[in-house]
Scaffold this motif. Structure first.
Motif, PDB file in Angstrom:
ATOM      1  N   LEU A 111      52.029  26.146  48.589  1.00 45.05           N
ATOM      2  CA  LEU A 111      52.380  27.516  48.927  1.00 45.05           C
ATOM      3  C   LEU A 111      52.351  28.317  47.635  1.00 45.05           C
ATOM      4  O   LEU A 111      53.066  27.985  46.679  1.00 45.05           O
ATOM      5  N   PHE A 112      51.536  29.350  47.568  1.00 41.22           N
ATOM      6  CA  PHE A 112      51.349  30.064  46.306  1.00 41.22           C
ATOM      7  C   PHE A 112      52.122  31.388  46.295  1.00 41.22           C
ATOM      8  O   PHE A 112      52.328  32.028  47.324  1.00 41.22           O
ATOM      9  N   ARG A 113      52.536  31.777  45.100  1.00 42.38           N
ATOM     10  CA  ARG A 113      53.199  33.064  44.891  1.00 42.38           C
ATOM     11  C   ARG A 113      52.910  33.502  43.455  1.00 42.38           C
ATOM     12  O   ARG A 113      52.250  32.775  42.691  1.00 42.38           O
ATOM     13  N   THR A 114      53.386  34.670  43.070  1.00 45.49           N
ATOM     14  CA  THR A 114      53.218  35.131  41.702  1.00 45.49           C
ATOM     15  C   THR A 114      54.566  35.198  41.009  1.00 45.49           C
ATOM     16  O   THR A 114      55.606  35.347  41.652  1.00 45.49           O
ATOM     17  N   SER A 115      54.535  35.087  39.678  1.00 46.67           N
ATOM     18  CA  SER A 115      55.772  35.080  38.898  1.00 46.67           C
ATOM     19  C   SER A 115      55.547  35.807  37.584  1.00 46.67           C
ATOM     20  O   SER A 115      54.481  35.687  36.965  1.00 46.67           O
ATOM     21  N   GLY A 116      56.565  36.562  37.149  1.00 51.15           N
ATOM     22  CA  GLY A 116      56.513  37.215  35.845  1.00 51.15           C
ATOM     23  C   GLY A 116      55.742  38.522  35.855  1.00 51.15           C
ATOM     24  O   GLY A 116      55.141  38.927  36.863  1.00 51.15           O
ATOM     25  N   GLY A 117      55.758  39.204  34.700  1.00 52.45           N
ATOM     26  CA  GLY A 117      55.130  40.511  34.582  1.00 52.45           C
ATOM     27  C   GLY A 117      53.637  40.507  34.759  1.00 52.45           C
ATOM     28  O   GLY A 117      53.043  41.519  35.160  1.00 52.45           O
ATOM     29  N   LEU A 118      52.983  39.382  34.465  1.00 48.65           N
ATOM     30  CA  LEU A 118      51.531  39.281  34.645  1.00 48.65           C
ATOM     31  C   LEU A 118      51.161  38.724  36.009  1.00 48.65           C
ATOM     32  O   LEU A 118      49.987  38.542  36.315  1.00 48.65           O
ATOM     33  N   ARG A 119      52.170  38.453  36.804  1.00 48.74           N
ATOM     34  CA  ARG A 119      51.958  37.888  38.144  1.00 48.74           C
ATOM     35  C   ARG A 119      51.080  36.626  38.090  1.00 48.74           C
ATOM     36  O   ARG A 119      50.024  36.527  38.724  1.00 48.74           O
ATOM     37  N   ARG A 120      51.560  35.659  37.327  1.00 49.49           N
ATOM     38  CA  ARG A 120      50.858  34.371  37.224  1.00 49.49           C
ATOM     39  C   ARG A 120      51.077  33.579  38.502  1.00 49.49           C
ATOM     40  O   ARG A 120      52.181  33.555  39.064  1.00 49.49           O
TER      41      ARG A 120
ATOM     42  N   GLU B 238      44.063  23.939  53.457  1.00 48.04           N
ATOM     43  CA  GLU B 238      44.215  25.276  52.895  1.00 48.04           C
ATOM     44  C   GLU B 238      45.622  25.490  52.347  1.00 48.04           C
ATOM     45  O   GLU B 238      46.580  24.879  52.830  1.00 48.04           O
ATOM     46  N   GLU B 239      45.721  26.360  51.364  1.00 50.02           N
ATOM     47  CA  GLU B 239      47.015  26.819  50.873  1.00 50.02           C
ATOM     48  C   GLU B 239      47.414  28.073  51.655  1.00 50.02           C
ATOM     49  O   GLU B 239      46.585  28.690  52.327  1.00 50.02           O
ATOM     50  N   ARG B 240      48.681  28.435  51.559  1.00 50.52           N
ATOM     51  CA  ARG B 240      49.123  29.683  52.187  1.00 50.52           C
ATOM     52  C   ARG B 240      50.177  30.338  51.305  1.00 50.52           C
ATOM     53  O   ARG B 240      50.796  29.677  50.456  1.00 50.52           O
ATOM     54  N   PRO B 241      50.411  31.648  51.478  1.00 46.16           N
ATOM     55  CA  PRO B 241      51.430  32.322  50.674  1.00 46.16           C
ATOM     56  C   PRO B 241      52.818  31.750  50.930  1.00 46.16           C
ATOM     57  O   PRO B 241      53.154  31.364  52.055  1.00 46.16           O
ATOM     58  N   TYR B 242      53.620  31.727  49.882  1.00 49.38           N
ATOM     59  CA  TYR B 242      54.987  31.219  49.992  1.00 49.38           C
ATOM     60  C   TYR B 242      55.863  32.175  50.789  1.00 49.38           C
ATOM     61  O   TYR B 242      56.680  31.750  51.610  1.00 49.38           O
ATOM     62  N   MET B 243      55.707  33.480  50.574  1.00 49.87           N
ATOM     63  CA  MET B 243      56.507  34.478  51.267  1.00 49.87           C
ATOM     64  C   MET B 243      55.613  35.328  52.159  1.00 49.87           C
ATOM     65  O   MET B 243      54.502  35.694  51.782  1.00 49.87           O
TER      66      MET B 243
ATOM     67  N   TRP C   4      42.782  35.821  49.510  1.00 51.64           N
ATOM     68  CA  TRP C   4      43.982  36.642  49.688  1.00 51.64           C
ATOM     69  C   TRP C   4      44.089  37.674  48.567  1.00 51.64           C
ATOM     70  O   TRP C   4      43.764  37.396  47.416  1.00 51.64           O
ATOM     71  N   LYS C   5      44.585  38.870  48.914  1.00 52.56           N
ATOM     72  CA  LYS C   5      44.856  39.904  47.923  1.00 52.56           C
ATOM     73  C   LYS C   5      46.365  40.126  47.848  1.00 52.56           C
ATOM     74  O   LYS C   5      47.053  40.114  48.864  1.00 52.56           O
ATOM     75  N   ARG C   6      46.847  40.361  46.633  1.00 56.11           N
ATOM     76  CA  ARG C   6      48.286  40.504  46.367  1.00 56.11           C
ATOM     77  C   ARG C   6      48.705  41.966  46.491  1.00 56.11           C
ATOM     78  O   ARG C   6      48.168  42.837  45.804  1.00 56.11           O
ATOM     79  N   CYS C   7      49.667  42.247  47.373  1.00 58.11           N
ATOM     80  CA  CYS C   7      50.175  43.606  47.510  1.00 58.11           C
ATOM     81  C   CYS C   7      50.852  44.037  46.202  1.00 58.11           C
ATOM     82  O   CYS C   7      51.496  43.237  45.524  1.00 58.11           O
ATOM     83  N   MET C   8      50.707  45.322  45.887  1.00 53.78           N
ATOM     84  CA  MET C   8      51.252  45.828  44.637  1.00 53.78           C
ATOM     85  C   MET C   8      52.756  46.008  44.684  1.00 53.78           C
ATOM     86  O   MET C   8      53.463  45.759  43.709  1.00 53.78           O
ATOM     87  N   GLY C   9      53.285  46.434  45.822  1.00 51.57           N
ATOM     88  CA  GLY C   9      54.711  46.755  45.869  1.00 51.57           C
ATOM     89  C   GLY C   9      54.994  47.995  45.031  1.00 51.57           C
ATOM     90  O   GLY C   9      54.181  48.924  44.955  1.00 51.57           O
TER      91      GLY C   9
END
Length: 264
Positions: A147-156, A200-205, A216-221
């Protein structure tokens, strides 16, 4: 020394050697794993006082033995003792706790992990016992998904590992890989934890990524400082992200490619 005495001594020595070998086999079983590439496991054997024993182990710290705790020294097979004596207290194996690790990058923290377990009891209903084939082999299975997500200011990109039990009817969404045996089933046997990786992987949230052709594209928020960055219906503003291998300014996961066609 006459021939009769010599023969008796030889027979006694042979019996002693075979007895020691049999004793070793009768006090352990082999734990092994059939895992996807870049997966490892860590196991901890947990012991309790044998049935009818009123003794305790001071502090309880010596009632556990760990196996494969270091990735660099990873070994596929572990020999698990069934009985031990600690501080004069006879102990029996109660369970084996697992961590299954899936490694996705070169940094020390680039892994996801989840749990599995073998329970061991003096007695179990027949319907709850794991089974062995004629060769003394048994296995229990699971499927693990990243399950993938982003972390930190660079969205790693970072990943969580989610493992579920598998049986004849398929993946059980609310259960971890598990099996149970009785103590007398295990001596000299081999138990295999068999893990399949999901295709396949899927988003964590939920509501943080949008499915598009190719990934997949990451929403900016509200911006890069917004660590949750839910979409909230905004399917036009997306952010870049960094891959675990260091690639920057990626826009489509998992290929790190550009694609402007968005399908909410």
């Amino acid at each position: 020394m006459n021939r009769t005495i010599r023969s008796l001594i030889l027979v006694s020595c042979l019996a002693l050697t075979q007895g020691c070998t049999a004793l070793g086999r009768s006090n352990s079983f082999t734990l092994t794993a059939d895992l996807p590439p870049e997966f490892t496991y860590e196991a901890t054997a947990v012991y309790v006082p044998a049935k009818g024993e009123a003794c305790t182990v001071p502090g309880g710290r010596n009632t556990q033995i760990g196996y494969n705790s270091d990735r660099e020294d990873y070994k596929q097979d572990s020999e698990i003792l069934l009985r031990r004596t600690v501080s004069g207290c006879p102990l029996v194996l109660h369970r084996v706790d697992f961590y299954v690790y899936g490694w996705y990058g070169k940094d020390r923290g680039d892994f996801g992990r989840d749990s599995a377990m073998i329970a061991v009891r003096e007695e179990l209903p027949e319907a709850r016992k794991g089974t062995f084939n004629a060769a003394g082999l048994s296995e229990f299975a699971g499927q693990c998904q990243f399950l993938f997500r982003t972390s930190g200011g660079l969205r790693r990109i970072v990943k969580i590992l989610d493992c579920k039990r598998m049986d004849e009817s398929g993946v059980q969404p609310k259960a971890k890989p598990f099996v149970a045996y009785t103590l007398d089933q295990l001596p000299g046997k081999t138990v295999t934890l068999k893990i399949k990786q999901a295709d396949e992987e899927r988003p964590y949230m939920k509501d943080t990524w949008i499915k598009v052709p190719g990934g997949w594209k990451r929403c900016m928020g509200k911006g890069f400082e917004d660590q949750y960055a839910f979409c909230y219906g905004n399917y036009k503003d997306f952010s870049t992200f960094r891959m675990p291998d260091g690639r920057d300014y990626c826009t489509i996961y998992p290929g790190c490619t550009e694609n402007k066609e968005v399908t909410p």
